[in-house]
Motif scaffolding. Structure first.
Motif, PDB file in Angstrom:
ATOM      1  N   LEU A   1      -2.202  -1.524  -3.351  1.00  0.00           N
ATOM      2  CA  LEU A   1      -3.223  -0.538  -3.011  1.00  0.00           C
ATOM      3  C   LEU A   1      -2.625   0.846  -3.181  1.00  0.00           C
ATOM      4  CD1 LEU A   1      -4.820  -1.914   0.300  1.00  0.00           C
ATOM      5  CD2 LEU A   1      -5.509  -2.346  -2.051  1.00  0.00           C
TER       6      LEU A   1
ATOM      7  N   TYR B   1       1.131   5.791   2.067  1.00  0.00           N
ATOM      8  CA  TYR B   1      -0.102   5.455   1.364  1.00  0.00           C
ATOM      9  C   TYR B   1      -1.069   6.636   1.349  1.00  0.00           C
ATOM     10  CZ  TYR B   1      -4.436   2.817   0.366  1.00  0.00           C
ATOM     11  OH  TYR B   1      -5.625   2.350  -0.152  1.00  0.00           O
TER      12      TYR B   1
ATOM     13  N   ALA C   1       0.846  -1.186   0.000  1.00  0.00           N
ATOM     14  CA  ALA C   1       0.000   0.000   0.000  1.00  0.00           C
ATOM     15  C   ALA C   1       0.885   1.241   0.000  1.00  0.00           C
ATOM     16  CB  ALA C   1      -0.924   0.011   1.215  1.00  0.00           C
TER      17      ALA C   1
END
Length: 309
Positions: free
Chosen positions: A31, A88, A7
């Motif tokens: 992600l 992230y 992520a």
């Protein structure tokens, strides 16, 4: 081979994704944040992590939020052993933190518990820290409060900008993750709790903080210039122009009132501060490129002028 979900969103996270993929880890999904408008035309553009994942042929998910049950379900279907998080930009709720057996691991750009939060690199320079580094942390629901598996420190160069330090720390984070993950997944590394009494916080930078107040001490202003270079860029006013400042040093000597340009020459542009002077080494005029003080002076006679409001 353990299954990882990575992520991350920004360019800071790309070296970590590249290092983990290059080391042979099975990355079952990446992600990253959804595409955002960028450039003068404000066209949707992928995050640097999504662009890199696409080049490597890695599957990508771009949930707006991980509080959405559908996003959590999609993540659960991947059956990851661990989620590795680097810059992230989305909050991981407990439903995600508790999902992988080995937990969620974060590569954070400070020596925790110093500089928890969103902007640790800039705050370290602004505070005049001599050392910073990377912490590999087991994530919990707090703001960078989880126990730490491993840290690696590095000195902050006396002339190093925020952008330069960011690049170095990104590579350090990548290397430390590759070194540390086998021990975490193999149960050979135990995280140590942070000492909350030593915590400091690096909140998001207010854009207004990038404007130079020449009444501040020269040492403070030189750090401000370094911390904000290249983006968003510390800046000051010259007449009706907004000049960005990219590199500067503090001097003890001073003549004139704060903001007054009292000396110019091949070495730089010396501007009086609240205490001492700031020697400007690199500047950027509106719509122009970053240039040396010498080049800036070639077309501008600024001696005796005053920067600032």
């Amino acid at each position: 081979m353990p299954r990882l979900v990575f992520a991350g969103s920004s360019d800071f996270a790309v070296p970590a994704l590249e290092a983990l993929a290059g080391a042979g880890w099975e990355i079952c999904a990446v992600l990253t944040q959804p595409d955002r408008p960028a450039g003068r035309r404000r066209q949707p553009a992928p995050t640097p992590v999504r662009a890199h994942a696409r080049e490597r042929g890695l599957p990508v998910q771009t949930p707006l939020t991980l509080r959405d049950p559908a996003a959590v379900e999609a993540l659960a279907e991947l059956r990851p052993d661990m989620v590795v998080v680097v810059d992230y930009g989305l909050i991981l709720p407990s439903s995600v933190l508790e999902l992988p057996p080995a937990g969620c691991i974060n590569g954070h750009a400070s020596l925790l518990p110093r500089w928890r939060g969103a902007a640790p690199i800039q705050h370290a320079i602004l505070a005049g820290d001599v050392l910073t580094g990377i912490s590999i942390m087991h994530m919990d629901e707090g703001l960078d409060t989880g126990p730490v598996y491993k840290m690696q420190s590095t000195e902050i160069g006396s002339m190093e900008t925020g952008g330069e330090l960011r690049e170095r720390l990104a590579e350090l984070c990548a290397a430390l993750l590759v070194e540390t993950l086998p021990g975490i997944l193999g149960g050979r590394l135990e995280p140590r709790p942070q000492d909350d009494t030593l915590a400091t916080y690096a909140g998001k930078l207010d854009p207004a903080a990038a404007e130079i107040d020449w009444r501040d001490p020269a040492t403070t202003l030189a750090r401000q210039v370094r911390a904000f270079a290249p983006r968003p860029g510390a800046w000051t006013r010259r007449r009706d122009e907004r000049i960005k400042l990219h590199r500067a040093v503090a001097l003890a000597e001073c003549e004139g009132e704060p903001g007054e340009i009292w000396r110019t020459g091949p070495a730089g542009i010396d501007v009086a501060a609240g205490a001492g002077s700031v020697r400007l080494l690199e500047l950027q005029p509106p719509g122009g490129r970053v240039m040396s003080a010498r080049d800036f002076l070639n077309s501008r006679a600024v001696l005796g002028e005053r920067f600032g409001a």
